[in-house]
Design an enzyme around this catalytic site. Structure first.
Site, PDB file in Angstrom:
ATOM      1  N   ARG A  63      45.745  27.208  29.415  1.00 23.67           N
ATOM      2  CA  ARG A  63      46.691  26.214  28.897  1.00 23.67           C
ATOM      3  C   ARG A  63      46.449  24.768  29.332  1.00 23.67           C
ATOM      4  O   ARG A  63      46.663  23.860  28.539  1.00 23.67           O
ATOM      5  CB  ARG A  63      48.097  26.599  29.331  1.00 23.67           C
ATOM      6  N   LYS A 169      45.020  45.003  35.481  1.00 27.54           N
ATOM      7  CA  LYS A 169      46.234  45.793  35.674  1.00 27.54           C
ATOM      8  C   LYS A 169      47.429  44.851  35.743  1.00 27.54           C
ATOM      9  O   LYS A 169      47.210  43.660  35.954  1.00 27.54           O
ATOM     10  CB  LYS A 169      46.121  46.649  36.931  1.00 27.54           C
ATOM     11  N   ASP A 198      40.313  48.823  37.376  1.00 33.12           N
ATOM     12  CA  ASP A 198      41.051  49.174  38.581  1.00 33.12           C
ATOM     13  C   ASP A 198      40.147  48.716  39.713  1.00 33.12           C
ATOM     14  O   ASP A 198      39.075  49.293  39.927  1.00 33.12           O
ATOM     15  CB  ASP A 198      41.261  50.685  38.651  1.00 33.12           C
ATOM     16  N   HIS A 199      40.558  47.695  40.436  1.00 33.99           N
ATOM     17  CA  HIS A 199      39.597  47.091  41.357  1.00 33.99           C
ATOM     18  C   HIS A 199      39.187  48.050  42.484  1.00 33.99           C
ATOM     19  O   HIS A 199      38.174  47.840  43.127  1.00 33.99           O
ATOM     20  CB  HIS A 199      40.121  45.760  41.916  1.00 33.99           C
ATOM     21  N   LYS A 203      35.038  49.095  44.686  1.00 35.60           N
ATOM     22  CA  LYS A 203      34.746  49.149  46.127  1.00 35.60           C
ATOM     23  C   LYS A 203      33.606  50.122  46.387  1.00 35.60           C
ATOM     24  O   LYS A 203      33.638  51.264  45.920  1.00 35.60           O
ATOM     25  CB  LYS A 203      36.000  49.605  46.898  1.00 35.60           C
ATOM     26  N   GLU A 237      49.054  48.904  54.251  1.00 31.12           N
ATOM     27  CA  GLU A 237      48.807  47.470  54.424  1.00 31.12           C
ATOM     28  C   GLU A 237      49.723  46.937  55.513  1.00 31.12           C
ATOM     29  O   GLU A 237      50.852  47.408  55.665  1.00 31.12           O
ATOM     30  CB  GLU A 237      49.104  46.730  53.127  1.00 31.12           C
ATOM     31  N   ASP A 256      52.897  49.822  41.464  1.00 32.37           N
ATOM     32  CA  ASP A 256      51.828  48.943  41.915  1.00 32.37           C
ATOM     33  C   ASP A 256      50.593  49.714  42.390  1.00 32.37           C
ATOM     34  O   ASP A 256      49.472  49.262  42.214  1.00 32.37           O
ATOM     35  CB  ASP A 256      52.378  48.084  43.078  1.00 32.37           C
ATOM     36  N   HIS A 261      45.354  52.907  41.689  1.00 38.48           N
ATOM     37  CA  HIS A 261      44.456  53.017  42.842  1.00 38.48           C
ATOM     38  C   HIS A 261      44.490  54.402  43.500  1.00 38.48           C
ATOM     39  O   HIS A 261      43.459  55.007  43.758  1.00 38.48           O
ATOM     40  CB  HIS A 261      44.823  51.979  43.904  1.00 38.48           C
ATOM     41  N   LYS A 358      53.687  48.582  52.214  1.00 33.99           N
ATOM     42  CA  LYS A 358      53.495  47.243  52.775  1.00 33.99           C
ATOM     43  C   LYS A 358      54.100  47.221  54.172  1.00 33.99           C
ATOM     44  O   LYS A 358      55.030  47.968  54.469  1.00 33.99           O
ATOM     45  CB  LYS A 358      54.243  46.212  51.929  1.00 33.99           C
TER      46      LYS A 358
HETATM   47  C1  BG6 Z   1      46.814  45.423  44.134  1.00 38.39           C
HETATM   48  C2  BG6 Z   1      48.286  45.473  44.359  1.00 38.39           C
HETATM   49  O1  BG6 Z   1      46.461  46.003  42.912  1.00 38.39           O
HETATM   50  O2  BG6 Z   1      46.168  46.125  45.187  1.00 38.39           O
HETATM   51  C3  BG6 Z   1      48.646  44.862  45.700  1.00 38.39           C
HETATM   52  O3  BG6 Z   1      48.948  44.767  43.324  1.00 38.39           O
HETATM   53  C4  BG6 Z   1      47.868  45.539  46.797  1.00 38.39           C
HETATM   54  O4  BG6 Z   1      50.035  44.923  45.944  1.00 38.39           O
HETATM   55  C5  BG6 Z   1      46.389  45.583  46.465  1.00 38.39           C
HETATM   56  O5  BG6 Z   1      48.068  44.781  47.966  1.00 38.39           O
HETATM   57  C6  BG6 Z   1      45.648  46.431  47.462  1.00 38.39           C
HETATM   58  O6  BG6 Z   1      44.288  46.261  47.239  1.00 38.39           O
HETATM   59  P1  BG6 Z   1      43.273  46.261  48.440  1.00 38.39           P
HETATM   60  O7  BG6 Z   1      41.951  46.028  47.795  1.00 38.39           O
HETATM   61  O8  BG6 Z   1      43.684  45.142  49.364  1.00 38.39           O
HETATM   62  O9  BG6 Z   1      43.411  47.587  49.085  1.00 38.39           O
END
Ligand code: BG6
Length: 533
Positions: A63, A169, A198-199, A203, A237, A256, A261, A358
């Site tokens: 934008r 996502k 999905d990140h 890894k 985390e 989330d 994941h 968290k």
């Molecule tokens: C994200 C979530 O997809 O993954 C976050 O939205 C989370 O809330 C994160 O903290 C965790 O990813 P990683 O790579 O830090 O384990």
């Protein structure tokens, strides 16, 4: 490791280590966080490793009223901030010349005509051969509208060239919305063109689950209900929701982390050996696991699913309800623990315990495979009071490695046993380059390999498992929130999920911390078995 893994020679037809196809990558939402923190550094790393085609171009679409020069300059500044090391000026110079910018809203038809022009220019200037990779780094509400616009502008048809879309996502908020989104985007794109990210799959250590399981002959024979007592999957985390309170209030930990994941970790751990590393073959096996998860009925949600929310902790740590953009009466969960069963021949009766949250005690993502105890009979007349089960731990982050615990005789005339570990650390063997985790995913997409991306049926199968939990939790508001202190291991009920089965969460130290002489073969006297380590 010199084996054919997904995305390399075996599945893509590309030669492992050769650059991705010539293409233009368009980032929708190019002014956002993801672009500067992950995508630019990942593209830069690919360029540095010669994994980006020499015929590559990048178009930012967003934008703000910027010119191409302004956008390039911002990219340069952000790269300096977020790249892992010094930016090589030569690589940056090469990369910067390939960047252009289109200003626009997703609702604006003319912006997509301008995009079309920018793509044609890139093809001409940089030889990108009309291959377009669209990356939706936008808020989820724009996923479908943006894809429709790209479709209306006739920018998705494949005719001697490819057009692919990467979708960030969250993919849906529940089963119905995920299915509706699939239906919408499949009106414009074929499933083959859709790459749902999905990140976690980017890894290295997550990819290694496949390598570990299927390149070593010794594990597969014992990887089943005959030998395994239970499996624990933890993604803990220490951070809270930080600046993401607004998003988190609408999501919660269940949405989330679980259907994406954690279910990726679950399915990679539990899947049958695929007959090849082809994308659909691997994803078929993963999907079968998700479909085999024993459905929760309402009563079981109460028995087998635990939710929690952090309250204030020591040293002034804020509780969730005090975080910015969070309601002071919020009922959103920040912790989740589940016990699930996979109803298939391999896993029948083996519980998989999953927890995530968290502001927990330690940052750790790991998979613990606990084997059945050896029979005690031989040790009845010795000083040993019980045998510890063997545990295989896949340490995914922040420590990266694998360890196996077993019992050994403590030297001396009395028969006593100590718990020792064999530990493998990635960093002792491999020179890991600092990566964002997105390199591999972008590279695979440029080669047309979707193995590490989620397919529509996988996403829907995952939401289907989650649905009853969502329903029960929505109907029954939690009365005890906040129910754990920031910095603790979650609520009591999370621990009880295992203690009522005579088990406990494994909170052992990561491999590195074992150099204190307390654990590890050859380092002093290991703790005697009988102690709860
Ligand atoms: C994200 C979530 O997809 O993954 C976050 O939205 C989370 O809330 C994160 O903290 C965790 O990813 P990683 O790579 O830090 O384990």
């Amino acid at each position: 490791m010199d084996i054919d893994m997904p995305g390399t020679a075996a599945s893509s037809g590309g030669v492992s280590g050769s650059p991705g196809d010539a293409c233009v990558m368009v980032i929708f939402g190019a002014s956002g966080d993801l672009t500067k923190r992950k995508l630019l550094p990942a593209l830069y790393n690919l360029a540095k490793e010669n994994l980006l085609s020499r015929d590559f171009a990048l178009v930012g679409f967003a934008r703000p009223d910027w010119t191409t020069d302004q956008f390039r300059e911002r990219c340069g500044d952000e790269l300096k901030r977020f790249a892992a090391g010094q930016v090589d000026p030569e690589v940056w110079h090469w990369f910067a010349r390939r960047i252009s910018y289109v200003r626009g809203d997703f609702g604006d038809v003319s912006a997509f005509q301008r995009l079309k022009g920018a793509l044609a220019d890139a093809d001409q200037e940089h030889g990108t051969r009309s291959n377009y990779l669209y990356y939706l780094a936008t808020a989820p509400t724009f996923f479908a509208p943006c894809i429709q616009q790209v479709g209306n502008a006739a920018l998705v048809d494949e005719d001697g060239h490819w057009r692919r879309v990467i979708i960030e996502k969250p993919f849906g908020r529940d089963f119905d919305s995920a299915r509706a989104l699939n239906t919408e985007i499949q009106k414009v794109l074929s499933e083959r063109q859709i790459y749902r990210i999905d990140h976690y799959l980017g890894k290295e250590t997550v990819q290694n689950i496949l390598a570990f399981r299927f390149s070593n002959g010794i594990f597969e024979p014992v990887w089943n209900r005959n030998y395994i007592d239970h499996v624990q999957i933890t993604a803990a985390e220490t951070v809270g929701v930080e600046t993401r309170g607004g998003y988190y209030e609408t999501a919660g930990t269940l949405r989330d982390m679980l259907p994406n994941h954690l279910f990726q970790l679950l399915s990679l751990t539990a899947m049958e050996p695929p007959v090849s590393f082809d994308a659909d073959v691997v994803r078929d096996e993963q999907t079968k696991i998700l479909k085999a998860v024993q459905p929760f009925d309402d009563r079981e949600v109460l028995l087998r699913a635990v939710r929690g929310q952090y309250g204030p902790g020591q040293n002034g740590a804020l509780g969730y309800r005090q975080e910015p953009l969070v309601s002071p009466a919020s009922r959103t969960e920040t912790y989740l623990a589940l016990k699930i069963f996979i109803d298939n021949w391999r896993w029948a009766g083996v519980p998989f315990y999953i927890r995530t949250g968290k502001r927990l005690a330690r940052r750790v993502t790991e998979i613990v495979v606990q084997f059945k105890r050896a029979p005690f009979v031989l040790f009845r007349k010795t000083a040993v009071d019980r045998l510890e089960p063997n545990r295989l731990v896949l340490h995914l982050q922040p420590e990266e490695g694998i360890s196996l615990s077993f019992g050994a005789k403590i030297p001396g005339p009395v028969v006593r046993l100590g718990g020792v570990d064999m530990a493998f650390n990635y960093s002792d063997y491999f020179n890991a380059t600092s990566q964002t985790g997105y390199e591999r995913l972008l590279y695979d997409c440029m080669l047309g390999d979707a193995t590490l991306f989620q397919r529509s049926d996988m996403v829907e199968a995952a939401w289907k498992v989650v649905a009853p939990i969502q329903n029960v939790w929505a109907a029954l508001e939690p009365r005890d929130f906040p129910n754990y202190q920031a910095g603790a291991w979650g609520p009591e009920a999370g621990a009880e999920l295992l203690t009522k089965d005579g088990r406990h969460w494994y909170d052992g130290p990561p491999p590195r911390d074992r150099s204190d002489g307390q654990r590890g073969a050859g380092h002093g006297e290991p703790p005697s078995i009988g102690r709860d380590t």
